[in-house]
Scaffold this motif. Structure first.
Motif, short mmCIF file in Angstrom:
data_model
loop_
_atom_site.label_atom_id
_atom_site.label_comp_id
_atom_site.label_asym_id
_atom_site.label_seq_id
_atom_site.Cartn_x
_atom_site.Cartn_y
_atom_site.Cartn_z
N TYR A 125 11.21 10.77 -0.94
CA TYR A 125 9.97 10.38 -0.47
C TYR A 125 10.35 9.27 0.68
O TYR A 125 11.20 8.15 0.22
CB TYR A 125 9.37 9.81 -1.74
N GLU A 126 10.00 9.53 1.86
CA GLU A 126 10.18 8.23 2.89
C GLU A 126 8.74 8.03 3.42
O GLU A 126 8.00 9.15 3.59
CB GLU A 126 11.08 8.76 3.73
N ASP A 127 8.47 6.98 4.08
CA ASP A 127 7.14 6.69 4.61
C ASP A 127 7.49 5.56 5.59
O ASP A 127 8.01 4.65 5.51
CB ASP A 127 6.25 6.18 3.66
N VAL A 185 -1.14 10.48 6.61
CA VAL A 185 -0.75 11.73 7.42
C VAL A 185 0.23 12.36 7.08
O VAL A 185 1.34 11.54 7.12
CB VAL A 185 -0.82 11.21 8.89
N SER A 186 0.34 13.33 6.76
CA SER A 186 1.54 14.22 6.32
C SER A 186 1.92 15.37 7.05
O SER A 186 1.20 15.60 7.94
CB SER A 186 1.50 14.69 4.85
N LEU A 194 0.77 -1.33 0.10
CA LEU A 194 -0.01 0.07 0.01
C LEU A 194 0.82 1.25 0.13
O LEU A 194 0.58 2.09 -0.81
CB LEU A 194 -1.00 -0.11 1.14
N SER A 195 1.88 1.29 0.77
CA SER A 195 2.81 2.35 0.82
C SER A 195 3.43 2.67 -0.42
O SER A 195 3.62 3.79 -0.92
CB SER A 195 3.76 2.15 2.11
N THR A 220 6.93 11.67 4.07
CA THR A 220 7.68 12.77 4.19
C THR A 220 8.20 12.98 2.69
O THR A 220 9.08 12.10 2.22
CB THR A 220 8.94 12.63 5.20
N ILE A 221 7.84 14.11 2.24
CA ILE A 221 8.39 14.32 0.76
C ILE A 221 9.14 15.64 0.60
O ILE A 221 8.84 16.66 1.26
CB ILE A 221 7.13 14.37 -0.07
N VAL A 222 10.27 15.50 0.11
CA VAL A 222 11.16 16.44 -0.17
C VAL A 222 11.32 16.77 -1.76
O VAL A 222 11.42 16.12 -2.19
CB VAL A 222 12.68 16.08 0.27
#
Length: 148
Positions: free
Chosen positions: A83-85, A147-148, A61-62, A109-111
């Motif tokens: 991109y990290e999750d 959730v971001s 899913l991620s 978390t997106i940069v």
């Protein structure tokens, strides 16, 4: 339409086939030659060193959300650098009283590259679009929250 395959390989070996004793460890094989050690979750007599199906569902899913989001961001001209999750799934009884991964929380978390970041509203819409178009999210009953 496309077809996706996985081969699962398990053998008992010389262990007695009794619930508390038979091995849960097995191998997942994929078309690109990848082999992944898999097992039941430790709470179900599996190995902590292997991936269990519940973890694999959360990861699928991620990963699907990320890949869909990256595609949409690229088409919109927003350059993503990282991109990290740290996703988490909850195993509990569902409305029918059966154990299920009832919900998965994605915490991406997106940069973005300098000057390429969308504002908060556009980022929320980007996540909503990614969720709407994610093949795996569209395939499960599990509630998926971002959730971001």
């Amino acid at each position: 339409m496309s077809e996706h395959r996985a081969s699962i390989r398990w053998t008992r070996g010389d262990t007695p086939f009794e619930y508390q004793r038979y091995p849960r460890d097995h191998i997942w094989e994929f078309d690109g030659g990848q082999r992944i050690a898999a097992s039941a979750a430790p709470g179900y007599l599996g190995s902590e060193q292997a991936v269990d199906p519940e973890e694999a569902l959360v990861a699928a899913l991620s990963s699907c959300h990320m890949l869909t989001l990256l595609a949409i961001a690229a088409k919109k001209g927003w350059t993503v650098d990282r991109y990290e999750d740290d996703a988490a799934g909850i195993l509990e009884k569902n409305a029918d009283g059966r154990l299920a991964i009832t919900r998965v929380t994605l915490r991406p978390t997106i940069v973005f590259a300098d000057g390429a970041a969308p504002d908060a509203d556009a980022l929320a819409r980007l996540h909503a679009q990614a969720h709407e178009h994610c093949f795996i999210a569209n395939s499960v009953k599990t509630e998926v929250e971002v959730v971001s």
